[in-house]
Write a protein that holds these residues in place. Structure first.
Motif, short mmCIF file in Angstrom:
data_model
loop_
_atom_site.label_atom_id
_atom_site.label_comp_id
_atom_site.label_asym_id
_atom_site.label_seq_id
_atom_site.Cartn_x
_atom_site.Cartn_y
_atom_site.Cartn_z
N GLU A 1 18.98 20.07 9.68
CA GLU A 1 18.46 21.05 8.05
C GLU A 1 18.98 21.50 7.52
OE1 GLU A 1 15.45 24.62 7.26
OE2 GLU A 1 14.58 23.25 7.94
N GLU A 2 20.46 22.68 8.13
CA GLU A 2 21.59 22.98 7.08
C GLU A 2 22.43 22.09 7.01
OE1 GLU A 2 23.09 26.36 10.18
OE2 GLU A 2 21.13 27.28 9.80
N VAL A 3 22.88 21.09 7.95
CA VAL A 3 23.95 19.79 7.66
C VAL A 3 22.89 18.93 6.38
CG1 VAL A 3 25.32 18.48 8.54
CG2 VAL A 3 25.24 20.52 9.55
N PHE A 4 22.24 18.35 6.55
CA PHE A 4 21.66 17.69 6.04
C PHE A 4 21.80 17.93 4.48
CE2 PHE A 4 19.43 14.89 9.33
CZ PHE A 4 20.56 13.47 8.96
N VAL A 5 21.18 19.65 4.23
CA VAL A 5 20.79 20.57 2.82
C VAL A 5 22.26 20.38 2.34
CG1 VAL A 5 20.49 22.32 1.87
CG2 VAL A 5 18.63 20.79 3.65
N ALA A 6 23.13 20.88 2.94
CA ALA A 6 24.66 21.14 2.76
C ALA A 6 25.58 20.23 1.83
CB ALA A 6 25.19 21.88 2.96
N GLN A 7 25.50 18.68 2.88
CA GLN A 7 26.34 17.46 2.70
C GLN A 7 25.29 16.38 1.65
OE1 GLN A 7 28.86 16.86 6.35
NE2 GLN A 7 28.87 18.76 6.87
N GLY A 8 24.20 16.01 2.12
CA GLY A 8 23.39 15.19 2.10
C GLY A 8 23.40 13.85 2.84
N HIS B 1 24.41 10.92 3.41
CA HIS B 1 25.52 10.23 4.01
C HIS B 1 26.77 10.80 4.59
CE1 HIS B 1 23.22 6.85 2.17
NE2 HIS B 1 22.79 7.11 1.14
N ALA B 2 26.31 11.90 3.94
CA ALA B 2 28.08 12.55 4.57
C ALA B 2 28.40 13.32 5.42
CB ALA B 2 28.58 13.89 2.96
N ALA B 3 26.99 13.83 5.84
CA ALA B 3 26.64 14.14 7.39
C ALA B 3 26.66 13.58 8.30
CB ALA B 3 24.85 14.35 7.15
N ALA B 4 27.43 14.28 9.73
CA ALA B 4 27.22 13.16 10.32
C ALA B 4 27.16 13.71 11.59
CB ALA B 4 29.45 13.22 10.38
N MET B 5 26.26 13.38 12.91
CA MET B 5 26.15 13.72 14.21
C MET B 5 26.64 14.61 14.64
SD MET B 5 22.65 12.39 13.84
CE MET B 5 21.88 12.21 16.39
N ASP B 6 28.71 14.32 14.58
CA ASP B 6 29.63 15.13 15.23
C ASP B 6 29.17 16.65 14.63
OD1 ASP B 6 30.64 14.10 16.98
OD2 ASP B 6 31.95 12.86 15.31
N ASP B 7 29.21 16.54 12.96
CA ASP B 7 28.34 18.04 12.53
C ASP B 7 27.22 18.26 13.16
OD1 ASP B 7 30.53 17.20 10.97
OD2 ASP B 7 29.75 16.67 9.37
N ILE B 8 26.01 17.77 12.78
CA ILE B 8 24.92 18.52 13.50
C ILE B 8 25.14 19.30 15.25
CG2 ILE B 8 22.57 17.51 13.96
CD1 ILE B 8 23.18 15.60 11.65
N ALA B 9 25.71 18.56 16.24
CA ALA B 9 26.08 18.52 17.36
C ALA B 9 26.87 19.97 17.43
CB ALA B 9 26.26 17.91 17.90
N GLU B 10 27.47 19.76 16.80
CA GLU B 10 28.85 20.87 16.32
C GLU B 10 27.93 22.36 15.98
OE1 GLU B 10 33.10 22.57 14.74
OE2 GLU B 10 32.53 20.31 13.93
N ARG B 11 27.17 22.40 14.82
CA ARG B 11 26.91 23.48 13.57
C ARG B 11 24.98 23.71 14.87
NH1 ARG B 11 25.17 25.08 9.04
NH2 ARG B 11 26.66 23.69 8.66
#
Length: 219
Positions: free
Chosen positions: A35-42, A44-54
Motif C-alpha cells: 500500500e505504501e509503495v503503490f500510493v507513493a509511486q503508482g 506502473h512505477a512500483a516494483a516487487m523489489d520495492d515492496i519486498a524491501e519495504r
C-alpha cells in the motif's frame, strides 16, 4: 505447502520486527508495505523489489503470498473498496434522520479521503484503470455506494428506483470529488466545515423531493 512456508522466513531488512509470522499476519504485513509503495509511486512505477524491501522480506516470500504485482494490487483494491462501502453503510444506518444521514455520508467520504495512508488514491486515482479487473472494481464500488444511498432515497420519496439511483450517484460523486479537491487544496478549510458545506448543498437539493404522503424529505 510446507509448514515452513506457513510462517515464512525472518525479515531481512526494512522496518519489520524479527521473528516468524503466521501466514495471515505476514499477508497483512505485505499488504501494508505494498500500500505504501503503490500510493507513493503508482502501479506502473512500483516494483516487487520495492515492496519486498519495504516489508523486510525476500522476493520469494512475497511471491509465496501473491503470484504477481497485479494480484497484490487487486487485493489492496478489494480491501479499500470494501472499506468505503462499509463506511457508507454505517453512515446510513447510524440514524433515521435524513439530514443527518446526508451529513454522515459526506463525512464518511471526507474521512476516507483524508486518511493518512492515502489509500483512496488506489480507488479514485488509479493509474491502472485500463486493466479490466481494476476498472470493474472501481465501477463496482461506485455502484455499491450509490445503491446504498438510492435505497434510502427510494424508500423515503415517491421517486422510481431509476431516478433514485441517478440522484444517489450524484450525491456520492459530489462527496467524492469535493473531498478530493479539498484534500488537494491542502485542507485549508477545516474538515468539519467542508463537510457542513457539502452536506448542506446535497440536503438542500434532496429535501425538495416529495416524501411518501408528504411535501418533502424533511426528516
Amino acid at each position: 505447502m510446507t509448514a515452513s512456508q506457513d510462517t515464512d522466513e525472518r525479515p531481512r531488512t526494512g522496518k519489520t520486527s524479527t521473528g516468524r509470522l503466521p501466514r495471515s499476519a505476514r499477508r497483512n504485513q505485505l499488504l501494508g508495505a505494498a500500500e505504501e509503495v503503490f500510493v507513493a509511486q503508482g502501479y506502473h512505477a512500483a516494483a516487487m523489489d520495492d515492496i519486498a524491501e519495504r516489508a523486510g522480506v525476500s522476493k520469494p516470500v512475497l511471491y509465496q503470498h501473491f503470484p504477481g504485482k497485479l494480484e497484490l494490487y487487486l487485493a489492496l483494491l478489494d480491501k479499500h473498496c470494501e472499506a468505503l462501502v462499509e463506511a457508507i453503510r454505517g453512515a446510513l444506518e447510524a440514524t433515521t434522520d435524513n439530514k443527518l444521514r446526508v451529513q454522515a455520508t459526506t463525512e464518511a467520504y471526507f474521512a476516507y479521503v483524508a486518511a493518512e495512508s492515502g489509500a483512496f488514491r488506489l480507488v479514485f486515482e488509479s493509474d491502472l484503470t485500463n486493466e479490466a479487473a481494476v476498472r470493474e472494481r472501481v465501477e463496482a464500488v461506485t455502484r455499491a455506494t450509490a445503491t446504498l444511498v438510492s435505497k434510502v432515497i427510494a424508500e423515503d420519496t415517491d421517486l422510481p428506483e431509476e431516478e433514485a439511483m441517478l440522484l444517489a450517484v450524484g450525491v456520492c460523486g459530489l462527496c467524492q470529488i469535493t473531498a478530493r479537491f479539498w484534500l488537494a487544496q491542502g485542507g485549508t478549510i477545516p474538515k468539519d466545515e467542508a463537510v457542513r458545506l457539502v452536506s448542506s448543498l446535497s440536503w438542500r437539493g434532496l429535501k425538495g423531493f416529495p416524501m411518501h404522503g408528504g411535501d418533502g424529505v424533511t426528516h
